[in-house]
Design a protein around this motif. Structure first.
Motif, short mmCIF file in Angstrom:
data_model
loop_
_atom_site.label_atom_id
_atom_site.label_comp_id
_atom_site.label_asym_id
_atom_site.label_seq_id
_atom_site.Cartn_x
_atom_site.Cartn_y
_atom_site.Cartn_z
N LEU A 29 0.83 -1.20 0.00
CA LEU A 29 0.00 0.00 0.00
C LEU A 29 0.87 1.26 0.00
CD1 LEU A 29 -2.91 0.99 0.05
CD2 LEU A 29 -2.80 1.04 2.54
N GLN A 30 2.00 1.20 0.67
CA GLN A 30 2.92 2.33 0.66
C GLN A 30 3.42 2.62 -0.76
OE1 GLN A 30 4.11 4.39 3.41
NE2 GLN A 30 4.70 5.54 1.58
N LYS A 31 3.72 1.55 -1.51
CA LYS A 31 4.16 1.74 -2.89
C LYS A 31 3.04 2.29 -3.77
CE LYS A 31 7.74 -1.84 -2.95
NZ LYS A 31 8.20 -3.12 -3.57
N ASN A 46 -7.10 12.22 -7.93
CA ASN A 46 -8.19 12.22 -6.95
C ASN A 46 -8.92 10.88 -6.95
OD1 ASN A 46 -7.88 14.83 -5.92
ND2 ASN A 46 -9.06 15.73 -7.60
N LYS A 47 -9.15 10.30 -8.14
CA LYS A 47 -9.82 9.00 -8.21
C LYS A 47 -8.95 7.92 -7.55
CE LYS A 47 -12.41 9.86 -12.48
NZ LYS A 47 -12.60 9.44 -13.90
N ALA A 48 -7.65 7.98 -7.82
CA ALA A 48 -6.76 6.98 -7.22
C ALA A 48 -6.69 7.13 -5.71
CB ALA A 48 -5.37 7.12 -7.84
N ALA A 49 -6.74 8.37 -5.21
CA ALA A 49 -6.70 8.59 -3.76
C ALA A 49 -7.95 8.03 -3.09
CB ALA A 49 -6.56 10.08 -3.46
N LYS A 50 -9.11 8.22 -3.71
CA LYS A 50 -10.34 7.67 -3.14
C LYS A 50 -10.31 6.14 -3.15
CE LYS A 50 -13.24 11.61 -4.39
NZ LYS A 50 -14.39 12.09 -5.21
N TYR A 51 -9.70 5.57 -4.19
CA TYR A 51 -9.57 4.11 -4.23
C TYR A 51 -8.66 3.61 -3.10
CZ TYR A 51 -8.09 -0.50 -5.80
OH TYR A 51 -7.79 -1.83 -5.85
N VAL A 52 -7.59 4.33 -2.85
CA VAL A 52 -6.68 3.95 -1.76
C VAL A 52 -7.41 4.05 -0.43
CG1 VAL A 52 -4.56 4.57 -0.55
CG2 VAL A 52 -4.62 4.58 -3.04
N SER A 54 -10.57 3.58 0.11
CA SER A 54 -11.47 2.42 0.23
C SER A 54 -10.70 1.16 0.60
CB SER A 54 -12.23 2.22 -1.08
OG SER A 54 -11.32 1.90 -2.15
N VAL A 55 -9.48 1.03 0.05
CA VAL A 55 -8.66 -0.13 0.39
C VAL A 55 -8.23 -0.06 1.85
CG1 VAL A 55 -6.48 -1.31 -0.07
CG2 VAL A 55 -7.86 -0.46 -1.97
N MET A 56 -7.87 1.11 2.32
CA MET A 56 -7.49 1.27 3.73
C MET A 56 -8.66 0.98 4.65
SD MET A 56 -5.19 4.74 3.28
CE MET A 56 -4.92 4.97 5.04
N GLY A 57 -9.88 1.33 4.19
CA GLY A 57 -11.06 1.09 5.01
C GLY A 57 -11.41 -0.37 5.12
N ASN A 60 -10.45 -2.22 8.24
CA ASN A 60 -11.30 -2.03 9.42
C ASN A 60 -12.74 -1.85 8.94
OD1 ASN A 60 -9.21 -1.66 11.77
ND2 ASN A 60 -8.49 -0.35 10.10
N PRO A 61 -13.39 -2.90 8.47
CA PRO A 61 -14.71 -2.74 7.86
C PRO A 61 -15.78 -2.24 8.82
CG PRO A 61 -14.17 -5.07 8.18
CD PRO A 61 -12.93 -4.29 8.47
N HIS A 62 -15.65 -2.54 10.11
CA HIS A 62 -16.68 -2.11 11.05
C HIS A 62 -16.61 -0.61 11.31
CE1 HIS A 62 -13.02 -2.91 13.31
NE2 HIS A 62 -13.49 -2.16 14.29
N LEU A 63 -15.52 0.05 10.92
CA LEU A 63 -15.39 1.49 11.09
C LEU A 63 -15.32 2.24 9.76
CD1 LEU A 63 -12.70 1.50 13.95
CD2 LEU A 63 -15.14 1.90 14.20
N ARG A 64 -15.54 1.54 8.67
CA ARG A 64 -15.33 2.13 7.35
C ARG A 64 -16.26 3.29 7.08
NH1 ARG A 64 -15.37 -2.29 2.96
NH2 ARG A 64 -17.43 -2.57 3.89
#
Length: 231
Positions: A29-31, A46-52, A54-57, A60-64
């Motif tokens: 994810l860092q790369k 901006n689209k790529a940042a929103k995708y990242v 969602s991946v980070m979320g 922790n799906p219960h706090l997404r």
């Protein structure tokens, strides 16, 4: 053989890699974030940042979907990009100065009482009693304070203590405002105060052992007589 040697030479070791900013998300994810920061088109970035995000979320799906957690994810995204990422964030973008800012020192009460076994609350109670008007209520409060001081003294010193010692400490802590040295007041018996302390300690021990006792009783009740082998 040469192919194996070439494959081994291309291996990356953690000791030669750059240190991860937030290791919990992993190196992959860092790369990805580093690649997003290098995208020239802002709309695609901006689209790529929103995708990242969602991946980070997904970690922790219960706090997404919690708003505060989304704010935290965006802050972590900018931190992991080393503040090089230029995207439109729905939250205020953090800065390196705010991140490195040290919190203010907490102002703890710097009290160093001479008789620490009484605690700080005793001094507060004495100050309150000094401000009261003379009368039966004040006398009763002073007597309660003195008995409590004696009980605190006995909790640290198991031997008996004379009332005169408590009266001297009370006189000193009140800065001469409360003087029971020349009075005929008598405090509770040391033996009775020690009984109170023992009762309180026994209650705490009983509370901690209550669950274990109930479990042992439950085990005894759950024994099936059919499983008992007869000789």
């Amino acid at each position: 053989m040469e192919v194996k040697i070439e494959a081994v030479s291309q291996l990356e070791y953690n000791s030669f890699r750059e240190q991860l900013i937030i290791p919990e998300y992993g190196r992959h994810l860092q790369k990805v974030i580093d690649q997003v920061a290098e995208i020239e088109d802002k709309e695609e970035r901006n689209k790529a940042a929103k995708y990242v995000i969602s991946v980070m979320g997904t970690l922790n799906p219960h706090l997404r979907d919690v708003p505060d957690f989304q704010h935290k994810l965006w802050d972590q995204l900018f931190i992991m990009s080393d503040f090089r990422l230029d995207v439109d964030s729905p939250y205020p973008i953090p800065s390196r100065e705010v991140l490195n800012q040290r919190p203010e020192t907490l102002k703890y009460p710097q009290n160093f009482p001479k008789y620490r076994f009484y605690g700080n609350n005793i001094k507060y109670m004495i100050d309150v009693a000094v401000k009261w008007e003379d009368g039966d209520m004040k006398s009763a409060l002073i007597l309660v304070i003195a008995n409590h001081m004696k009980k605190c003294y006995l909790s640290w010193n198991k031997e008996t203590v004379e009332d005169e010692v408590i009266f001297n400490h009370l006189y000193e802590l009140s800065k001469g405002e409360i003087n029971l040295l020349k009075s005929n007041e008598e405090l509770l018996n040391s033996h009775n105060l020690m009984k109170v302390n023992k009762k309180m300690s026994n209650k705490s021990q009983f509370g901690s052992n209550k669950n274990t006792v109930s479990k042992s009783i439950h085990k005894k009740k759950s024994i099936n007589p059919k499983n008992i082998k007869r000789k």
